[in-house]
Design a protein around this motif. Sequence first.
Motif, PDB file in Angstrom:
ATOM      1  N   GLU A 145       0.837  -1.214   0.000  1.00  0.00           N
ATOM      2  CA  GLU A 145       0.000   0.000   0.000  1.00  0.00           C
ATOM      3  C   GLU A 145       0.867   1.257   0.000  1.00  0.00           C
ATOM      4  O   GLU A 145       0.617   2.191  -0.761  1.00  0.00           O
ATOM      5  CB  GLU A 145      -0.932   0.004   1.212  1.00  0.00           C
ATOM      6  N   LEU A 146       1.881   1.269   0.853  1.00  0.00           N
ATOM      7  CA  LEU A 146       2.787   2.416   0.919  1.00  0.00           C
ATOM      8  C   LEU A 146       3.527   2.606  -0.399  1.00  0.00           C
ATOM      9  O   LEU A 146       3.626   3.718  -0.920  1.00  0.00           O
ATOM     10  CB  LEU A 146       3.782   2.235   2.077  1.00  0.00           C
ATOM     11  N   LEU A 147       4.026   1.512  -0.953  1.00  0.00           N
ATOM     12  CA  LEU A 147       4.755   1.593  -2.221  1.00  0.00           C
ATOM     13  C   LEU A 147       3.847   2.032  -3.366  1.00  0.00           C
ATOM     14  O   LEU A 147       4.284   2.745  -4.271  1.00  0.00           O
ATOM     15  CB  LEU A 147       5.426   0.255  -2.535  1.00  0.00           C
ATOM     16  N   ALA A 148       2.575   1.648  -3.322  1.00  0.00           N
ATOM     17  CA  ALA A 148       1.628   2.090  -4.351  1.00  0.00           C
ATOM     18  C   ALA A 148       1.463   3.607  -4.290  1.00  0.00           C
ATOM     19  O   ALA A 148       1.438   4.282  -5.327  1.00  0.00           O
ATOM     20  CB  ALA A 148       0.287   1.387  -4.179  1.00  0.00           C
ATOM     21  N   GLU A 149       1.389   4.142  -3.069  1.00  0.00           N
ATOM     22  CA  GLU A 149       1.317   5.603  -2.896  1.00  0.00           C
ATOM     23  C   GLU A 149       2.538   6.281  -3.516  1.00  0.00           C
ATOM     24  O   GLU A 149       2.435   7.360  -4.086  1.00  0.00           O
ATOM     25  CB  GLU A 149       1.284   5.983  -1.407  1.00  0.00           C
ATOM     26  N   LEU A 150       3.685   5.641  -3.382  1.00  0.00           N
ATOM     27  CA  LEU A 150       4.953   6.218  -3.859  1.00  0.00           C
ATOM     28  C   LEU A 150       5.271   5.813  -5.295  1.00  0.00           C
ATOM     29  O   LEU A 150       6.329   6.161  -5.813  1.00  0.00           O
ATOM     30  CB  LEU A 150       6.089   5.772  -2.921  1.00  0.00           C
ATOM     31  N   ARG A 151       4.385   5.067  -5.913  1.00  0.00           N
ATOM     32  CA  ARG A 151       4.549   4.580  -7.297  1.00  0.00           C
ATOM     33  C   ARG A 151       5.864   3.805  -7.474  1.00  0.00           C
ATOM     34  O   ARG A 151       6.628   4.052  -8.417  1.00  0.00           O
ATOM     35  CB  ARG A 151       4.459   5.744  -8.284  1.00  0.00           C
ATOM     36  N   ALA A 152       6.100   2.882  -6.548  1.00  0.00           N
ATOM     37  CA  ALA A 152       7.327   2.078  -6.596  1.00  0.00           C
ATOM     38  C   ALA A 152       7.029   0.660  -6.105  1.00  0.00           C
ATOM     39  O   ALA A 152       7.342   0.316  -4.978  1.00  0.00           O
ATOM     40  CB  ALA A 152       8.402   2.731  -5.718  1.00  0.00           C
ATOM     41  N   PRO A 153       6.417  -0.173  -6.954  1.00  0.00           N
ATOM     42  CA  PRO A 153       6.081  -1.532  -6.516  1.00  0.00           C
ATOM     43  C   PRO A 153       7.327  -2.408  -6.334  1.00  0.00           C
ATOM     44  O   PRO A 153       8.406  -2.060  -6.812  1.00  0.00           O
ATOM     45  CB  PRO A 153       5.214  -2.062  -7.663  1.00  0.00           C
ATOM     46  N   VAL A 154       7.144  -3.524  -5.655  1.00  0.00           N
ATOM     47  CA  VAL A 154       8.227  -4.492  -5.468  1.00  0.00           C
ATOM     48  C   VAL A 154       8.580  -5.086  -6.835  1.00  0.00           C
ATOM     49  O   VAL A 154       7.733  -5.640  -7.520  1.00  0.00           O
ATOM     50  CB  VAL A 154       7.817  -5.609  -4.477  1.00  0.00           C
ATOM     51  N   ASN A 155       9.864  -4.945  -7.232  1.00  0.00           N
ATOM     52  CA  ASN A 155      10.340  -5.497  -8.496  1.00  0.00           C
ATOM     53  C   ASN A 155      10.661  -6.983  -8.368  1.00  0.00           C
ATOM     54  O   ASN A 155      10.435  -7.749  -9.296  1.00  0.00           O
ATOM     55  CB  ASN A 155      11.609  -4.776  -8.970  1.00  0.00           C
ATOM     56  N   ALA A 156      11.246  -7.363  -7.230  1.00  0.00           N
ATOM     57  CA  ALA A 156      11.649  -8.755  -7.029  1.00  0.00           C
ATOM     58  C   ALA A 156      11.724  -9.047  -5.535  1.00  0.00           C
ATOM     59  O   ALA A 156      12.059  -8.174  -4.735  1.00  0.00           O
ATOM     60  CB  ALA A 156      13.001  -9.030  -7.675  1.00  0.00           C
ATOM     61  N   THR A 157      11.414 -10.295  -5.194  1.00  0.00           N
ATOM     62  CA  THR A 157      11.605 -10.792  -3.837  1.00  0.00           C
ATOM     63  C   THR A 157      12.555 -11.972  -3.947  1.00  0.00           C
ATOM     64  O   THR A 157      12.236 -12.975  -4.580  1.00  0.00           O
ATOM     65  CB  THR A 157      10.268 -11.233  -3.215  1.00  0.00           C
ATOM     66  N   VAL A 158      13.740 -11.819  -3.361  1.00  0.00           N
ATOM     67  CA  VAL A 158      14.777 -12.849  -3.414  1.00  0.00           C
ATOM     68  C   VAL A 158      14.650 -13.723  -2.170  1.00  0.00           C
ATOM     69  O   VAL A 158      14.740 -13.228  -1.050  1.00  0.00           O
ATOM     70  CB  VAL A 158      16.187 -12.219  -3.487  1.00  0.00           C
ATOM     71  N   LEU A 159      14.423 -15.009  -2.378  1.00  0.00           N
ATOM     72  CA  LEU A 159      14.351 -15.971  -1.282  1.00  0.00           C
ATOM     73  C   LEU A 159      15.633 -16.789  -1.284  1.00  0.00           C
ATOM     74  O   LEU A 159      15.866 -17.588  -2.197  1.00  0.00           O
ATOM     75  CB  LEU A 159      13.134 -16.894  -1.452  1.00  0.00           C
ATOM     76  N   LEU A 160      16.473 -16.566  -0.279  1.00  0.00           N
ATOM     77  CA  LEU A 160      17.709 -17.349  -0.143  1.00  0.00           C
ATOM     78  C   LEU A 160      17.365 -18.647   0.578  1.00  0.00           C
ATOM     79  O   LEU A 160      16.886 -18.629   1.713  1.00  0.00           O
ATOM     80  CB  LEU A 160      18.761 -16.572   0.645  1.00  0.00           C
ATOM     81  N   GLU A 161      17.611 -19.757  -0.089  1.00  0.00           N
ATOM     82  CA  GLU A 161      17.293 -21.068   0.465  1.00  0.00           C
ATOM     83  C   GLU A 161      18.569 -21.789   0.894  1.00  0.00           C
ATOM     84  O   GLU A 161      19.491 -21.955   0.092  1.00  0.00           O
ATOM     85  CB  GLU A 161      16.527 -21.897  -0.568  1.00  0.00           C
ATOM     86  N   VAL A 162      18.598 -22.190   2.177  1.00  0.00           N
ATOM     87  CA  VAL A 162      19.758 -22.869   2.760  1.00  0.00           C
ATOM     88  C   VAL A 162      19.235 -23.970   3.678  1.00  0.00           C
ATOM     89  O   VAL A 162      18.325 -23.721   4.478  1.00  0.00           O
ATOM     90  CB  VAL A 162      20.627 -21.871   3.578  1.00  0.00           C
ATOM     91  N   PRO A 163      19.783 -25.193   3.579  1.00  0.00           N
ATOM     92  CA  PRO A 163      19.339 -26.277   4.466  1.00  0.00           C
ATOM     93  C   PRO A 163      19.546 -25.921   5.943  1.00  0.00           C
ATOM     94  O   PRO A 163      20.508 -25.234   6.308  1.00  0.00           O
ATOM     95  CB  PRO A 163      20.221 -27.459   4.068  1.00  0.00           C
TER      96      PRO A 163
END
Length: 189
Positions: free
Chosen positions: A102-120
């Motif tokens: 919601e905040l990013l929509a107000e600022l016109r800057a959506p999430v470009n990528a979400t990086v999930l680091l996977e480690v056992p």
Amino acid sequence: MTAGPMVIVFLGPPGAGKGTQAARLAADLSLVKISTGDILRDHVARGTELGRKVAPIMERGELVPDELILAIIREELSRMKEVRAIFDGFPRTTRQAEALDELLAELRAPVNATVLLEVPEEELIRRMLKRAELEGRADDNEETIRRRLEVYRQQTQPLIDYYSARGVLKRVDGVGDPGQVYCRIREVI
């Protein structure tokens, strides 16, 4: 992907290397790394009003309430002429992710990528015990680490689903030399 607004979220369990990788990517892409943990610890150290509010919460090992975290994020983003940020350790819940969107929509800057680091898990435990030894962190014993990993799993699976449904989740193997892991991250960004 270097001009204009950019927002990247780093997800991953404690010990996955989020802070290290986020700092490197922030430097390479001219982004501001926003770590709510670092910000909160700084306020506590400086004895600010916010620091006095959150210190007892953090000492008990509890999560700082969403409204305080979101106020910090809003303040950090409002300082930027153009939103170019990497979030490390935030959001932690789906509610926080929705509020961030919601905040990013107000600022016109959506999430470009979400990086999930996977480690056992066993690798994470090994890393955190080593870090505890090097940094003298008495709170990072194996029992505490396993508890933190369980809390992470419970909180983060809904976030993984949330960002996956939005088509921005990028899974990255977080095992190996930090340089190799960084190359994998750059491939997906």
